[in-house]
Design a protein around this motif. Structure first.
Motif, PDB file in Angstrom:
ATOM      1  N   THR A   1       5.845  25.038 -14.909  1.00 43.33           N
ATOM      2  CA  THR A   1       6.803  25.429 -15.953  1.00 43.33           C
ATOM      3  C   THR A   1       6.155  25.653 -17.309  1.00 43.33           C
ATOM      4  O   THR A   1       6.829  26.096 -18.236  1.00 43.33           O
ATOM      5  N   ARG A   2       4.835  25.324 -17.410  1.00 40.77           N
ATOM      6  CA  ARG A   2       4.171  25.501 -18.685  1.00 40.77           C
ATOM      7  C   ARG A   2       4.142  26.996 -19.050  1.00 40.77           C
ATOM      8  O   ARG A   2       3.665  27.819 -18.266  1.00 40.77           O
TER       9      ARG A   2
ATOM     10  N   THR B   1       3.399  15.228  -7.943  1.00 37.26           N
ATOM     11  CA  THR B   1       4.475  16.234  -7.896  1.00 37.26           C
ATOM     12  C   THR B   1       4.935  16.618  -9.303  1.00 37.26           C
ATOM     13  O   THR B   1       5.138  17.803  -9.602  1.00 37.26           O
ATOM     14  N   GLU B   2       5.116  15.623 -10.189  1.00 33.49           N
ATOM     15  CA  GLU B   2       5.541  15.901 -11.553  1.00 33.49           C
ATOM     16  C   GLU B   2       4.480  16.684 -12.304  1.00 33.49           C
ATOM     17  O   GLU B   2       4.808  17.597 -13.097  1.00 33.49           O
TER      18      GLU B   2
ATOM     19  N   GLY C   1       0.823  -1.214   0.000  1.00 34.32           N
ATOM     20  CA  GLY C   1       0.000   0.000   0.000  1.00 34.32           C
ATOM     21  C   GLY C   1       0.848   1.250   0.000  1.00 34.32           C
ATOM     22  O   GLY C   1       0.528   2.224  -0.663  1.00 34.32           O
ATOM     23  N   SER C   2       1.955   1.206   0.749  1.00 39.72           N
ATOM     24  CA  SER C   2       2.821   2.391   0.795  1.00 39.72           C
ATOM     25  C   SER C   2       3.496   2.653  -0.532  1.00 39.72           C
ATOM     26  O   SER C   2       3.746   3.790  -0.910  1.00 39.72           O
ATOM     27  N   VAL C   3       3.796   1.597  -1.317  1.00 35.55           N
ATOM     28  CA  VAL C   3       4.398   1.766  -2.638  1.00 35.55           C
ATOM     29  C   VAL C   3       3.438   2.465  -3.570  1.00 35.55           C
ATOM     30  O   VAL C   3       3.789   3.398  -4.303  1.00 35.55           O
ATOM     31  N   PHE C   4       2.201   2.026  -3.527  1.00 38.42           N
ATOM     32  CA  PHE C   4       1.194   2.672  -4.378  1.00 38.42           C
ATOM     33  C   PHE C   4       1.025   4.129  -4.021  1.00 38.42           C
ATOM     34  O   PHE C   4       0.914   5.001  -4.885  1.00 38.42           O
ATOM     35  N   GLN C   5       1.047   4.412  -2.728  1.00 41.83           N
ATOM     36  CA  GLN C   5       0.912   5.807  -2.307  1.00 41.83           C
ATOM     37  C   GLN C   5       2.112   6.633  -2.756  1.00 41.83           C
ATOM     38  O   GLN C   5       1.972   7.788  -3.157  1.00 41.83           O
ATOM     39  N   SER C   6       3.323   6.053  -2.727  1.00 41.37           N
ATOM     40  CA  SER C   6       4.530   6.776  -3.148  1.00 41.37           C
ATOM     41  C   SER C   6       4.478   7.105  -4.633  1.00 41.37           C
ATOM     42  O   SER C   6       4.811   8.219  -5.049  1.00 41.37           O
ATOM     43  N   ASP C   7       4.072   6.137  -5.489  1.00 42.73           N
ATOM     44  CA  ASP C   7       3.956   6.389  -6.926  1.00 42.73           C
ATOM     45  C   ASP C   7       2.921   7.461  -7.208  1.00 42.73           C
ATOM     46  O   ASP C   7       3.126   8.333  -8.069  1.00 42.73           O
TER      47      ASP C   7
END
Length: 532
Positions: free
Chosen positions: A36-37, A28-29, A16-22
């Motif tokens: 920057t647009r 963020t991106e 679950g924490s991996v999914f939250q990190s992705d």
């Protein structure tokens, strides 16, 4: 089923924490992309006005196999003490030091080998090109110094060329067993439209004198001192060129017919240049460069520059230059058909030099000019009978043709015999024998070939002579190819026969050093026993 799910989650700890990190990274991106647009991109700045210090290891600017190293090494083997007599800066006294002749020679040799014939270009290359920087130690040599050095020391340059031949002979690259001579046309530093008749040059000379006087009277307040000196120098040089052009007219005064003298022109840019036929079939102001090449390693053993457009009279002078440079005569000389003449065959025979060249076909020469021009075959010159005792001919009608004179042709001597006018004008078969002759009597020619020429013809029919001649192009034309294609000397950078001769010598000197680099440099014992 619920128990199985719990077991599966226990088997994948932190999923679950991996999914939250992705998910957080994507957010963020996306946020950065939104920020920057529309913004301007940022590039690395280039500031050419900034000052910087650099540490340059001059010795490592070029590799160990760089030709500049070889040129410097070779020139260092030569005796350059003859150049020191004109240097006024000496140790222990005030004055600016002079440039070492070894450096100036090396710079010119390296420049010609790289296809550079301009002193100003060499000065610019000293700023950034690695080979020039290595030779000069990172310094810049003035263009005027280089230009003056190239054309100032004519005798020293000839001695330098002879020294190089001595080193190459000691290294086994020259034998003089077989020498190939060839001529090549190199364009002069003059335009085709710079040729003027004598009257036009005299008019230009008068204007030039007036302009020189006007420039000399110009006050320095009206212009800078440097500009005034430049104008004076330009006008003076123009006046000198016109004076030389008038001198050339005087030299050519005794040559050619009256009509040719009236039509004769001389270049106002390079008065000593002559219009010559080029390899492409066109005509241009040029000089004829005569090069003698030793067959052993294709080393140039003599070079000369002449104003003649043909090669007939250049064989003996070429051999004399070889003898002057190396102190001995070649055993054999090979040339193309442009050098073949009766005089050259006889001259080489007298010098005990075997002459190999294509045999020019003389078929048809020495016959009567009447043959085939309305003359019946029974009255061709072959039907006239020669009497040795009276040295005369008898025509088919029994009339005598007496000896009148001789003509020296290309490969033969032709003796002319002519009948009396009264015998021919009243002859009943005149329309068959000499229909176009209304003034004089019929003439025939008797050709006589010298023994040396006959021997030469027989020799050139042998397979040995033909095999030797087939090697001519590979040896004789190699220096021409290097000088024009690799060194780029298709047009001289200087003007006048003397300076042009020196530039041709610089090019051949460079070529010989490049031959040494290719065949001997870095080899054990190279130049070790060479006597300077």
């Amino acid at each position: 089923m619920g128990e199985k799910r719990e077991g599966s989650e226990r088997n994948l700890p932190g999923l679950g924490s991996v999914f939250q990190s992705d998910l957080g990274r994507e957010e963020t991106e996306a946020k950065k992309e939104e920020e920057t647009r529309g913004a301007k991109p940022r590039y690395e700045a280039i500031d050419r006005e900034q000052l910087s210090w650099r540490v340059v290891d001059v010795e490592r600017l070029i590799g160990e196999e760089h030709p500049a190293r070889a040129i410097w090494e070779f020139v260092g083997k030569l005796d350059l003490s003859g150049y020191s007599g004109e240097i006024r800066a000496v140790e222990g006294q005030a004055g600016r030091p002079a440039w070492d002749p070894r450096l100036l020679i090396s710079l010119w040799v390296y420049a010609y080998s790289e296809g550079v014939g301009s002193a100003r270009t060499i000065e610019e290359l000293c700023e950034w090109e690695a080979g020039y920087q290595w030779l000069t130690g990172g310094r810049v040599v003035n263009a005027h110094t280089l230009s003056d050095f190239r054309v100032k020391h004519e005798q020293r340059l000839n001695e330098l060329f002879v020294q190089v031949l001595g080193l190459l002979t000691a290294d086994g690259l020259i034998t003089l067993e077989r020498v190939m001579q060839d001529g090549t046309k190199i364009r002069a530093s003059a335009a085709s439209d710079s040729f003027r008749r004598k009257e036009r040059i005299e008019q230009g000379m008068k204007r030039a004198q007036e302009q020189v006087a006007a420039v000399s009277e110009m006050s320095e307040e009206a212009t800078s001192r440097r500009a005034a000196k430049a104008r004076q120098r330009a006008q003076r040089e123009r006046k000198e060129r016109l004076e030389k052009a008038l001198e050339e007219f005087e030299k050519l005064a005794e040559q050619g017919s009256v009509k040719e003298k009236e039509q004769r022109r001389v270049s106002t840019s390079d008065p000593q240049a002559r219009v010559m036929k080029q390899p492409d079939g066109g005509f241009a102001p040029s000089y004829n460069v005569q090069i003698d090449t030793d067959a052993k390693s294709s080393v140039v053993v003599a070079v000369g520059v002449v104003q003649a457009g043909n090669d007939f009279d250049q064989l003996e002078p070429g051999i004399e230059r070889v003898e002057q440079n190396l102190g001995k005569t070649p055993q054999q000389v090979v040339s193309d058909g442009g050098f073949v003449s009766r005089d050259n065959i006889v001259a080489m025979n007298q010098r005990a030099i075997e002459f190999i060249a294509p045999c020019v076909d003389e078929a048809g020469k020495g016959q009567s000019s009447y043959d085939g021009r309305g003359v019946s075959p029974e009255y061709y010159s072959s039907q006239f009978v020669y009497d040795v005792h009276s040295d005369s001919y008898r025509c088919p009608q029994g009339k005598i043709l007496s000896y009148e004179g001789k003509e020296e042709r290309h490969m033969q001597v032709s003796y002319r015999y002519r009948a009396q006018r009264s015998d021919c004008q009243g002859c009943p078969v005149k329309s068959q024998c000499c229909p176009g002759n209304r003034v004089t009597g019929r003439s025939v020619h008797r050709s006589e070939e010298l023994a040396e020429v006959a021997e030469f013809r027989q020799k050139m029919e042998t397979e040995r002579a033909r095999k030797i001649y087939r090697q001519r192009a590979q040896v004789a034309e190699t220096p021409n190819l290097w000088i024009k294609a690799k060194f780029g000397l298709r047009q001289f950078s200087v003007r006048g026969l003397r300076k042009v001769g020196m530039e041709a010598l610089w090019a051949c000197l460079t070529y010989n050093i490049r031959v040494w680099i290719r065949l001997r440099w870095r080899q054990p014992g190279a130049l070790a026993t060479a006597a300077v």
